[in-house]
Design an enzyme around this catalytic site. Structure first.
Site, mmCIF file in Angstrom:
data_model
loop_
_atom_site.group_PDB
_atom_site.id
_atom_site.type_symbol
_atom_site.label_atom_id
_atom_site.label_comp_id
_atom_site.label_asym_id
_atom_site.label_seq_id
_atom_site.Cartn_x
_atom_site.Cartn_y
_atom_site.Cartn_z
ATOM 1 N N ASN A 196 -45.312 -15.607 -2.145
ATOM 2 C CA ASN A 196 -45.583 -14.173 -2.272
ATOM 3 C C ASN A 196 -45.084 -13.770 -3.651
ATOM 4 O OD1 ASN A 196 -45.748 -11.425 -2.168
ATOM 5 N ND2 ASN A 196 -44.220 -11.151 -0.546
ATOM 6 N N TRP A 197 -46.031 -13.650 -4.580
ATOM 7 C CA TRP A 197 -45.637 -13.363 -5.969
ATOM 8 C C TRP A 197 -45.208 -11.906 -6.161
ATOM 9 C CZ3 TRP A 197 -49.550 -16.075 -9.840
ATOM 10 C CH2 TRP A 197 -49.505 -17.470 -9.645
ATOM 11 N N LYS A 198 -45.459 -11.056 -5.177
ATOM 12 C CA LYS A 198 -45.156 -9.619 -5.303
ATOM 13 C C LYS A 198 -45.765 -9.091 -6.616
ATOM 14 C CE LYS A 198 -41.244 -10.401 -2.354
ATOM 15 N NZ LYS A 198 -39.949 -9.996 -1.856
ATOM 16 N N HIS B 21 -45.834 -6.318 5.102
ATOM 17 C CA HIS B 21 -44.587 -6.768 4.479
ATOM 18 C C HIS B 21 -43.573 -5.624 4.514
ATOM 19 C CE1 HIS B 21 -41.724 -8.063 1.441
ATOM 20 N NE2 HIS B 21 -42.165 -9.283 1.655
ATOM 21 N N GLU C 98 -41.622 -4.499 2.355
ATOM 22 C CA GLU C 98 -41.664 -3.611 1.188
ATOM 23 C C GLU C 98 -42.766 -2.577 1.333
ATOM 24 O OE1 GLU C 98 -41.786 -6.754 -1.723
ATOM 25 O OE2 GLU C 98 -39.745 -7.302 -1.155
ATOM 26 N N GLU D 282 -39.574 -12.127 8.849
ATOM 27 C CA GLU D 282 -38.788 -11.941 7.629
ATOM 28 C C GLU D 282 -37.704 -10.892 7.885
ATOM 29 O OE1 GLU D 282 -41.150 -13.091 3.880
ATOM 30 O OE2 GLU D 282 -41.670 -11.048 4.353
ATOM 31 N N GLY E 24 -34.941 -11.264 -0.767
ATOM 32 C CA GLY E 24 -34.510 -11.038 -2.142
ATOM 33 C C GLY E 24 -33.011 -10.868 -2.299
ATOM 34 N N SER F 278 -35.275 -15.286 1.282
ATOM 35 C CA SER F 278 -34.408 -16.167 0.487
ATOM 36 C C SER F 278 -34.525 -17.634 0.876
ATOM 37 C CB SER F 278 -32.953 -15.689 0.545
ATOM 38 O OG SER F 278 -32.852 -14.383 0.011
ATOM 39 N N GLY G 83 -40.701 -15.747 -1.643
ATOM 40 C CA GLY G 83 -40.791 -14.758 -2.716
ATOM 41 C C GLY G 83 -40.283 -15.347 -4.026
ATOM 42 N N GLY G 84 -39.028 -15.066 -4.345
ATOM 43 C CA GLY G 84 -38.444 -15.442 -5.638
ATOM 44 C C GLY G 84 -38.678 -16.904 -6.022
HETATM 45 P P1 PGA Z 1 -37.649 -13.806 -1.040
HETATM 46 O O1 PGA Z 1 -38.920 -12.935 -0.546
HETATM 47 O O2 PGA Z 1 -38.004 -15.254 -0.790
HETATM 48 O O3 PGA Z 1 -37.507 -13.496 -2.508
HETATM 49 O O4 PGA Z 1 -36.491 -13.366 -0.235
HETATM 50 C C1 PGA Z 1 -39.616 -13.264 0.616
HETATM 51 C C2 PGA Z 1 -40.684 -12.229 0.888
HETATM 52 O O5 PGA Z 1 -40.449 -11.041 0.619
HETATM 53 O O6 PGA Z 1 -41.781 -12.552 1.376
#
Ligand code: PGA
Length: 251
Positions: free
Chosen positions: A9-11, A95, A97, A167, A173, A213, A234-235
């Site tokens: 997930n590149w956001k 998601h 966010e 999640e 994050g 994470s 994500g990251g």
């Molecule tokens: P993260 O993000 O791996 O940076 O915690 C995961 C996500 O939001 O899908």
């Protein structure tokens, strides 16, 4: 036998050149991916087509959001058929966010899931509790409500096209991860609720991803849990080295 899926997930990261470079460096390593693992990158909408062109068949490209209507006066929105027309195969929906920052509701999300299935894209439905909810022991209840409204109105046939990502919001994050025990406990709960609603056969086929994470150094033990079928990353998906290490953790 369920396959693993490792989805990035590149956001809101990467411009065109950076995206092409990252997508092709992941794709160039596809011959080293484990046979039991599928790989997907969910990228910002304007970058989908370029990423599709930068990836061979070993890497799917998906989106991170869509609108639930097929077309119309919805300034700034993107439809499922637009995503499909540029080569997306999957789309993240709900998601945390989007729920928290953009005010998406369970009802909104249910409509997006239905639109994706109708339009032929695979929804990756996100659910998960916030920290105070976990601290108060409410995580099962919170996830159950998200599933009920977001997914449990679907028919068996529709539901069998859905992937779920658990999640925990407190792990996204933050560098903090659910322990394998915490992940397994709630994944097993989700699978059991799917089984009650849609039957054992569908439940045993549903892919349940863990997100929050997930990194090369914890992916092996998370993916070893019997009800964890991969991850939403994500990251660590923003660099090909760490993303590919996570992919290999599934093998
Ligand atoms: P993260 O993000 O791996 O940076 O915690 C995961 C996500 O939001 O899908």
């Amino acid at each position: 036998m369920r396959r693993y899926l490792v989805a990035g997930n590149w956001k809101m990261h990467k411009n065109l050149e950076e995206a092409k470079e990252l997508a092709s460096s992941i794709s160039n390593l596809s011959s080293s991916f484990p046979n039991n693992t599928d790989v997907l990158i969910c990228v910002p909408a304007p970058l989908i087509e370029a990423c599709v062109n930068s990836c061979d068949n070993g890497v799917w490209v998906g989106a991170q959001n869509c609108h639930f209507k097929t077309e119309g006066a919805f300034t700034g929105e993107v439809s499922v058929s637009m995503l499909k027309s540029v080569g997306a195969t999957h789309c993240i929906v709900g998601h945390s966010e989007r729920r928290q920052i953009f005010g998406e509701t369970d009802q909104n999300i249910a409509m997006k899931v239905a639109a994706l299935i109708t339009g032929g894209l695979t929804p990756i439905f996100c659910c998960g509790e916030q920290l105070p909810e976990r601290q108060n022991g409410k995580h099962f209840e919170v996830v159950m409500q998200q599933l009920e409204i977001g997914l449990f109105g679907l028919s068996d046939d529709q539901f069998s096209k859905v992937i779920i990502a658990y999640e925990p919001v407190w792990a996204i994050g933050t560098g903090e991860t659910a322990t394998p025990e915490q992940a397994q406990e709630i994944h097993a709960f989700i699978r059991q609720e799917i089984s009650k609603k849609f039957g054992e056969g569908i439940a045993s086929q549903t892919q349940l991803l863990y997100g929050g994470s997930c990194k090369p150094d914890n992916a092996v033990e998370l993916f070893a849990c019997p009800d964890v079928d991969g991850g939403l990353i994500g990251g660590a998906a923003l660099r090909s080295e760490s993303f590919v290490q996570i992919i290999k953790a599934a093998g």
